[in-house]
Design a protein around this motif. Structure first.
Motif, PDB file in Angstrom:
ATOM      1  N   LYS A   1     100.063  51.439  10.277  1.00 55.36           N
ATOM      2  CA  LYS A   1      99.670  50.219  10.998  1.00 55.36           C
ATOM      3  C   LYS A   1      98.183  49.914  10.777  1.00 55.36           C
ATOM      4  N   LEU A   2      97.342  50.941  10.862  1.00 60.82           N
ATOM      5  CA  LEU A   2      95.897  50.724  10.642  1.00 60.82           C
ATOM      6  C   LEU A   2      95.661  50.189   9.229  1.00 60.82           C
ATOM      7  N   TYR A   3      96.417  50.733   8.289  1.00 61.03           N
ATOM      8  CA  TYR A   3      96.276  50.331   6.882  1.00 61.03           C
ATOM      9  C   TYR A   3      96.725  48.881   6.689  1.00 61.03           C
ATOM     10  N   ASP A   4      97.896  48.570   7.229  1.00 70.23           N
ATOM     11  CA  ASP A   4      98.460  47.228   7.038  1.00 70.23           C
ATOM     12  C   ASP A   4      97.630  46.159   7.747  1.00 70.23           C
ATOM     13  N   GLU A   5      97.112  46.509   8.923  1.00 69.49           N
ATOM     14  CA  GLU A   5      96.431  45.494   9.739  1.00 69.49           C
ATOM     15  C   GLU A   5      94.927  45.471   9.518  1.00 69.49           C
ATOM     16  N   ASN A   6      94.458  46.303   8.578  1.00 66.49           N
ATOM     17  CA  ASN A   6      93.031  46.284   8.251  1.00 66.49           C
ATOM     18  C   ASN A   6      92.148  46.607   9.448  1.00 66.49           C
ATOM     19  N   THR A   7      92.662  47.398  10.371  1.00 65.13           N
ATOM     20  CA  THR A   7      91.940  47.696  11.614  1.00 65.13           C
ATOM     21  C   THR A   7      90.557  48.300  11.343  1.00 65.13           C
ATOM     22  N   LEU A   8      90.458  49.081  10.273  1.00 66.17           N
ATOM     23  CA  LEU A   8      89.179  49.744   9.964  1.00 66.17           C
ATOM     24  C   LEU A   8      88.465  49.026   8.833  1.00 66.17           C
ATOM     25  N   GLY A   9      88.906  47.810   8.516  1.00 69.30           N
ATOM     26  CA  GLY A   9      88.466  47.189   7.265  1.00 69.30           C
ATOM     27  C   GLY A   9      89.285  47.833   6.161  1.00 69.30           C
ATOM     28  N   PRO A  10      89.053  47.450   4.914  1.00 69.83           N
ATOM     29  CA  PRO A  10      89.833  48.043   3.829  1.00 69.83           C
ATOM     30  C   PRO A  10      89.687  49.575   3.819  1.00 69.83           C
ATOM     31  N   ILE A  11      90.809  50.259   3.786  1.00 70.76           N
ATOM     32  CA  ILE A  11      90.780  51.728   3.800  1.00 70.76           C
ATOM     33  C   ILE A  11      90.599  52.227   2.370  1.00 70.76           C
ATOM     34  N   PHE A  12      89.619  53.098   2.167  1.00 72.59           N
ATOM     35  CA  PHE A  12      89.386  53.610   0.810  1.00 72.59           C
ATOM     36  C   PHE A  12      89.664  55.104   0.680  1.00 72.59           C
ATOM     37  N   ASN A  13      89.846  55.790   1.802  1.00 70.94           N
ATOM     38  CA  ASN A  13      90.070  57.239   1.722  1.00 70.94           C
ATOM     39  C   ASN A  13      91.036  57.684   2.816  1.00 70.94           C
ATOM     40  N   VAL A  14      92.051  58.435   2.411  1.00 69.96           N
ATOM     41  CA  VAL A  14      93.005  58.982   3.385  1.00 69.96           C
ATOM     42  C   VAL A  14      93.121  60.483   3.140  1.00 69.96           C
ATOM     43  N   GLU A  15      92.966  61.243   4.206  1.00 69.62           N
ATOM     44  CA  GLU A  15      93.173  62.688   4.094  1.00 69.62           C
ATOM     45  C   GLU A  15      94.358  63.061   4.975  1.00 69.62           C
ATOM     46  N   SER A  16      95.352  63.673   4.363  1.00 66.75           N
ATOM     47  CA  SER A  16      96.584  64.028   5.070  1.00 66.75           C
ATOM     48  C   SER A  16      96.770  65.534   4.949  1.00 66.75           C
ATOM     49  N   ARG A  17      96.748  66.201   6.090  1.00 66.07           N
ATOM     50  CA  ARG A  17      96.799  67.677   6.059  1.00 66.07           C
ATOM     51  C   ARG A  17      97.837  68.218   7.025  1.00 66.07           C
ATOM     52  N   VAL A  18      98.460  69.321   6.631  1.00 64.79           N
ATOM     53  CA  VAL A  18      99.201  70.117   7.612  1.00 64.79           C
ATOM     54  C   VAL A  18      98.796  71.573   7.428  1.00 64.79           C
ATOM     55  N   HIS A  19      98.447  72.187   8.525  1.00 65.11           N
ATOM     56  CA  HIS A  19      97.953  73.564   8.490  1.00 65.11           C
ATOM     57  C   HIS A  19      98.749  74.462   9.428  1.00 65.11           C
ATOM     58  N   GLY A  20      99.166  75.591   8.926  1.00 64.03           N
ATOM     59  CA  GLY A  20      99.794  76.630   9.747  1.00 64.03           C
ATOM     60  C   GLY A  20      99.099  77.949   9.459  1.00 64.03           C
ATOM     61  N   SER A  21      99.560  79.000  10.127  1.00 63.38           N
ATOM     62  CA  SER A  21      98.873  80.295   9.923  1.00 63.38           C
ATOM     63  C   SER A  21      99.866  81.446   9.786  1.00 63.38           C
ATOM     64  N   ARG A  22     101.105  81.124   9.390  1.00 55.25           N
ATOM     65  CA  ARG A  22     102.123  82.171   9.324  1.00 55.25           C
ATOM     66  C   ARG A  22     102.643  82.404   7.912  1.00 55.25           C
ATOM     67  N   GLY A  23     101.922  81.956   6.915  1.00 54.75           N
ATOM     68  CA  GLY A  23     102.429  82.082   5.545  1.00 54.75           C
ATOM     69  C   GLY A  23     103.687  81.243   5.389  1.00 54.75           C
ATOM     70  N   ILE A  24     104.470  81.567   4.361  1.00 58.83           N
ATOM     71  CA  ILE A  24     105.702  80.806   4.116  1.00 58.83           C
ATOM     72  C   ILE A  24     106.820  81.416   4.958  1.00 58.83           C
ATOM     73  N   PRO A  25     107.516  80.612   5.752  1.00 60.75           N
ATOM     74  CA  PRO A  25     108.555  81.194   6.614  1.00 60.75           C
ATOM     75  C   PRO A  25     109.830  81.533   5.845  1.00 60.75           C
ATOM     76  N   GLY A  26     110.562  82.494   6.360  1.00 57.84           N
ATOM     77  CA  GLY A  26     111.925  82.748   5.865  1.00 57.84           C
ATOM     78  C   GLY A  26     111.981  83.493   4.546  1.00 57.84           C
TER      79      GLY A  26
END
Ligand code: NAD
Length: 355
Positions: free
Chosen positions: A139-164
Motif C-alpha cells: 500500500k505504501l508503495y502503490d500510494e506513494n506515501t513515502l514519495g517514490p520508494i527506492f529501497n526495500v529491505e525484507s528480512r526474516v530472522h530466526g535463531s534455531r538453524g534449519i528446522p526438521g
C-alpha cells in the motif's frame, strides 16, 4: 457455489497446522474428503486427532481412484512434489502444490506440461501474498506515501538453524532459499507488479549446516530502479526489522509479525535544522538526528486480509469463474530468480540477467 471436494497429500506440519484447520473452517465452501500420508503412523495420528471424522487414505492409489476429489493439496517434502503432483494431474485432479513448487525450472516445466496435457489447474500455495506486513508495504508503495520508494529491505530472522530433517538435506530441496526465499522473492515481484529483475547478487550462509544454505543475503535491482535487500537468517538471536523501506520523503519500518512499526516523513525540506552531534571521538552534522519540527511520525495503515481467499480463488478458477492468481508465468519467474541466486552465490558474482 457447489462445494469443492478436496484431498490433502501429506500430514506433516503444514497440513496438520495449516491446511486442515483452514479447510475445516470453510465447511460451507469445501469438503475435506481425506488425507493421505505415506507413513502409517501419520495416518493413525490423523484418525486419532480428528476422531475418525477425516478419512485417512491407506494408499496413494486409493486417493487417486477417489472420484470425488476435485482438488488436491500437496504438502510433502520438496523433492516429492513433481511425481506426486503429476500423478494427481494424470488422474484429472486439480492441484495446489506447496512452495517451492519444484527444485529447478526443468521440473517445473514438466509439471506445467502435465497440467496442460490433462486440462487441469495447477497452482502453488504462495500464501504470503496475504501477509499483512507485505500488504502494508504494498500500500505504501502503490500510494506513494513515502514519495517514490527506492529501497526495500525484507528480512526474516530466526535463531534455531534449519528446522526438521529433510529441510537440512540437498536431496530433498532443503535450505532457506527454497524455504523462505521463494516467499520473499514472490512478494517483491508482486510489489513491483512483476517488473523485471536486472541484476542479482547473493551470498549464502552455512553456519549450522554444510549441505544447504541456512540463510542468505540477496541484492536485487529491478528495471524500474528499485533496489532490494532480501535476507534470511537462522542464527539471529537479535532480529532486525521484518521490513525497512526508504522513499524520497520518508521511511517506514515494520518490526515484527504483529506489524508493529511506524512511518516517519519529512514535513519541511527547507528547514535546515542540523545541529552537529558530538560522538565519542568526533562531530557529525550529516548523521545528526532530525529535530521534531521537520519530521512527523505516523502509524502504519492496517490491512485486514483473509487467506481463505487463496483457496476460494483456486476453486473459482477451476470452475472458470476467475483467473488463477498464482500463475505459471509467475512460478517460472520466481524459479529462475532462485536459480540466479544459487548461481551468483556459487560464482560470487553479480548475475546480469533479465528475470
Ligand atoms: P513435514 O516434514 O512436517 O511433513 C511432510 C509430510 O509429508 C510427512 O508427514 C511425511 O510423512 C509426508 N510425506 C513424505 N512423502 C510423502 C509422499 N510421497 N506421499 C505422502 N506423504 C508424504 O513438512 P512440512 O513442513 O509440512 O512441509 C511440507 C511442504 O509444505 C514443503 O514443500 C514445505 O516447503 C511446505 N511449507 C509451506 C509453508 C507455507 O507457508 N506455504 C510452510 C511450511 C511448509
Amino acid at each position: 457455489m457447489e462445494k469443492c471436494e478436496i484431498a490433502i497429500v501429506g500430514y506433516g506440519g503444514m497440513s496438520k497446522y495449516w491446511h486442515v484447520p483452514r479447510l475445516l473452517e470453510m465447511q460451507d465452501e469445501v469438503e475435506l474428503v481425506g488425507v493421505y500420508d505415506i507413513l502409517p503412523e501419520k495416518q493413525q495420528q490423523l484418525i486419532e486427532e480428528h476422531q475418525g471424522k477425516i478419512h485417512a487414505y491407506r494408499t496413494f492409489e486409493e486417493l487417486l481412484q477417489d472420484k470425488r476429489v476435485e482438488l488436491a493439496i500437496v504438502a510433502i517434502p520438496n523433492d516429492a512434489h513433481l511425481p506426486v503432483c503429476c500423478a494427481l494431474m494424470e488422474h484429472k485432479i486439480n492441484v495446489i502444490c506447496e512452495k517451492p513448487v519444484a527444485l529447478n525450472s526443468e521440473e517445473l516445466e514438466q509439471m506445467i506440461r502435465c497440467s496442460e496435457e490433462n486440462g487441469v489447474l495447477f497452482t502453488v500455495h504462495q500464501n504470503r501474498r496475504w501477509d499483512e506486513d507485505y500488504l502494508i508495504i504494498k500500500k505504501l508503495y502503490d500510494e506513494n506515501t513515502l514519495g517514490p520508494i527506492f529501497n526495500v529491505e525484507s528480512r526474516v530472522h530466526g535463531s534455531r538453524g534449519i528446522p526438521g530433517d529433510w529441510r537440512n538435506t540437498k536431496k530433498a530441496g532443503g535450505g532457506m532459499v527454497f524455504d523462505w526465499g521463494i516467499h520473499l522473492f514472490d512478494q517483491l515481484y508482486m510489489l513491483t507488479e512483476w517488473d523485471e529483475v536486472v541484476s542479482v547478487y547473493a551470498v549464502l550462509s552455512y553456519v549450522t549446516n554444510e549441505q544447504v544454505d541456512d540463510g542468505f543475503k540477496v541484492l536485487l535491482k529491478f528495471k524500474n530502479g528499485l533496489e532490494c535487500h532480501v535476507e534470511v537468517g537462522t542464527s539471529n538471536f537479535i532480529e532486525l526489522p521484518r521490513w525497512y523501506v526508504m522513499g524520497e520523503n520518508g521511511s517506514a519500518v515494520i518490526y515484527d509479525w504483529n506489524v508493529n512499526g511506524k512511518i516517519v516523513k519529512v514535513t519541511d525540506w527547507e528547514k535546515r535544522d542540523a545541529v552537529p552531534v558530538a560522538t565519542a571521538a568526533g562531530l557529525t552534522k550529516t548523521m545528526a538526528p532530525r529535530s521534531d519540527e521537520t519530521i512527523a511520525e505516523e502509524p502504519l495503515p492496517r490491512i485486514p486480509s483473509d487467506i481463505k481467499d487463496f483457496y476460494r480463488n483456486v476453486i473459482r478458477a477451476i470452475r472458470g469463474q476467475e483467473p488463477q492468481l498464482i500463475t505459471h508465468a509467475q512460478l517460472r519467474r520466481t524459479m529462475k530468480l532462485m536459480e540466479a541466486v544459487f548461481e551468483s552465490a556459487r560464482r560470487n558474482e553479480v548475475i546480469h540477467e533479465t528475470i
